[in-house]
Design a protein around this motif. Structure first.
Motif, PDB file in Angstrom:
ATOM      1  N   GLU A  22       7.962  -9.942  -4.967  1.00 37.33           N
ATOM      2  CA  GLU A  22       6.925 -10.006  -3.712  1.00 37.33           C
ATOM      3  C   GLU A  22       6.085 -11.402  -3.732  1.00 37.33           C
ATOM      4  N   ASP A  64       8.251   2.207   3.065  1.00 40.48           N
ATOM      5  CA  ASP A  64       6.876   1.802   3.259  1.00 40.48           C
ATOM      6  C   ASP A  64       6.136   3.121   4.315  1.00 40.48           C
ATOM      7  N   GLU A  68       2.524   4.783   4.036  1.00 41.58           N
ATOM      8  CA  GLU A  68       1.652   3.876   4.708  1.00 41.58           C
ATOM      9  C   GLU A  68       0.444   4.719   5.626  1.00 41.58           C
ATOM     10  N   ARG A  73      -6.923   2.293   3.169  1.00 41.66           N
ATOM     11  CA  ARG A  73      -6.900   0.772   3.410  1.00 41.66           C
ATOM     12  C   ARG A  73      -5.575   0.166   4.261  1.00 41.66           C
ATOM     13  N   LYS A  74      -5.841  -1.034   4.618  1.00 43.24           N
ATOM     14  CA  LYS A  74      -4.685  -1.782   5.124  1.00 43.24           C
ATOM     15  C   LYS A  74      -3.508  -1.955   3.966  1.00 43.24           C
ATOM     16  N   PHE A  75      -2.271  -2.055   4.357  1.00 47.38           N
ATOM     17  CA  PHE A  75      -0.900  -2.325   3.743  1.00 47.38           C
ATOM     18  C   PHE A  75      -1.276  -3.544   2.911  1.00 47.38           C
ATOM     19  N   LYS A  76      -1.693  -4.653   3.842  1.00 51.75           N
ATOM     20  CA  LYS A  76      -1.923  -5.945   3.067  1.00 51.75           C
ATOM     21  C   LYS A  76      -3.171  -6.009   1.831  1.00 51.75           C
ATOM     22  N   ASP A  77      -3.938  -4.903   1.997  1.00 56.23           N
ATOM     23  CA  ASP A  77      -5.177  -5.066   1.073  1.00 56.23           C
ATOM     24  C   ASP A  77      -4.667  -4.356  -0.272  1.00 56.23           C
ATOM     25  N   ASP A  79      -2.832  -4.205  -3.970  1.00 56.29           N
ATOM     26  CA  ASP A  79      -2.223  -5.197  -4.806  1.00 56.29           C
ATOM     27  C   ASP A  79      -0.767  -4.854  -5.047  1.00 56.29           C
ATOM     28  N   PRO A  80      -0.167  -6.249  -5.639  1.00 58.80           N
ATOM     29  CA  PRO A  80       1.336  -6.101  -5.597  1.00 58.80           C
ATOM     30  C   PRO A  80       1.934  -5.077  -6.579  1.00 58.80           C
ATOM     31  N   ARG A  83       1.865  -1.719  -4.705  1.00 60.42           N
ATOM     32  CA  ARG A  83       2.976  -1.778  -3.725  1.00 60.42           C
ATOM     33  C   ARG A  83       4.122  -1.402  -4.334  1.00 60.42           C
ATOM     34  N   ARG A  87       6.142   2.049  -3.774  1.00 58.50           N
ATOM     35  CA  ARG A  87       7.611   2.063  -3.437  1.00 58.50           C
ATOM     36  C   ARG A  87       8.525   2.694  -4.190  1.00 58.50           C
TER      37      ARG A  87
END
Length: 147
Positions: A22, A64, A68, A73-77, A79-80, A83, A87
């Motif tokens: 990522e 995902d 999801e 919160r939003k996926f983009k928020d 942290d790696p 995620r 996953r």
């Protein structure tokens, strides 16, 4: 046949590999070569490692989508590390029926304690519990009846 310790080590390396994927945007095949070179893979379930290393990106939309809908919160928020953990756990819950749902969740929680930000493990546990209900409802119900 695998040993639980070799699968645990595979999951630890997978968290690091997906973090690197990522952040760096490197090809999965390059990450595999790097990890094989930089780590003693004798104590790793390499078959499991490779399956998830290639399987998660190839099924990323499904993986995902499994978690999801349960995010607060939003996926983009995310942290790696979170995620990566979601996953890995979601992939196991969706595609590795041989891995008991409790094992998939517990392993992700333990990895969150090791690699994630403070208290991330609670969040990961909550999300993967919901994924398990969606994907492993029969397994959960049969274990509840067995008690």
């Amino acid at each position: 046949m695998f040993l639980p310790s070799t699968r645990k080590k595979a999951r630890e390396l997978l968290v690091q590999a997906f973090y690197q994927w990522e952040i760096s945007g490197s090809e999965i095949s390059c990450i595999e070569v790097e990890f094989a070179t930089d780590n003693n893979m004798d104590k790793v379930d390499t078959e499991f490692f490779k399956e998830l290393l290639y399987g998660i990106p190839s099924k990323l939309i499904d993986v995902d989508a499994a978690y999801e809908g349960h995010l607060d919160r939003k996926f983009k928020d995310l942290d790696p590390v979170s995620r990566a953990l979601l996953r890995i756990g979601s992939y196991e819950l969706c595609f590795r029926i041989d891995v008991p749902y409790r094992v998939a969740i517990n392993e992700a929680v333990n990895l969150a304690k090791k690699f994630g930000p403070t208290d991330t493990y609670k969040y990961i546990n909550g999300i993967l519990d919901k994924v398990a209900i969606d994907k492993r409802d029969l397994e959960i119900k049969s274990q509840a009846r067995a008690k």
